[in-house]
Design a protein around this motif. Structure first.
Motif: not given
Length: 145
Positions: A26-38, A40-55
């Motif tokens: 009588s009822r179906v609850e479809l799941p939430h699908a989530v991709v973690d965000e990772v 990271h910061r490259s050692g050569s970056d001149k900023t302290s801001s992070s970059r994000k990539a899918p996890g």
């Protein structure tokens, strides 16, 4: 450009568990699908801001609900999972149907197994139907039109 489509009605669907099609749910609850965000910061970056990539991706449970009958198949499936049966995994498909009962969208769940089984309370002051619910964990979810 494709013409706009009206949304489909959510009341017309079927569930298939390892080749057995059922419209008894009588009822179906479809799941939430989530991709973690990772972050990271490259050692050569001149900023302290992070970059994000899918996890890793992960999902909430697929929840199936139906009126309770003497059919104990969902309960047996849950007890097989509880007891560590290695063959407990099943493939599940949920199909959204149009007004002519033709499939328009299908969600596929690979290697699903029950992790929760519950029945609504029995209440002498209520005339509501007794409802059985099973929550399924699974490895992967795909959708197709």
């Amino acid at each position: 450009m494709a013409p706009p489509q009206d949304p489909f009605e959510g009341s017309n669907f079927e569930v298939e568990i390892d080749g057995l099609v059922s419209t008894a749910f009588s009822r179906v609850e479809l799941p939430h699908a989530v991709v973690d965000e990772v972050a990271h910061r490259s050692g050569s970056d001149k900023t302290s801001s992070s970059r994000k990539a899918p996890g890793l991706s992960h999902y909430s449970h697929l929840v199936l609900t139906r009126g309770l009958t003497t059919d104990l198949e969902l309960w047996r499936w849950w007890t097989a999972a509880r007891d560590g049966d290695p063959s407990v995994d099943r493939n599940v498909a949920v199909r959204l149907l149009d007004a002519t009962r033709s499939p328009v969208l299908t969600w596929r769940f690979r290697n699903a197994f029950p992790v929760v089984h519950r029945v609504t309370p029995l209440d002498a002051l209520s005339s509501d139907a007794v409802v059985e619910t099973v929550e399924l964990a699974f490895d992967a979810m795909d959708a197709e039109a």
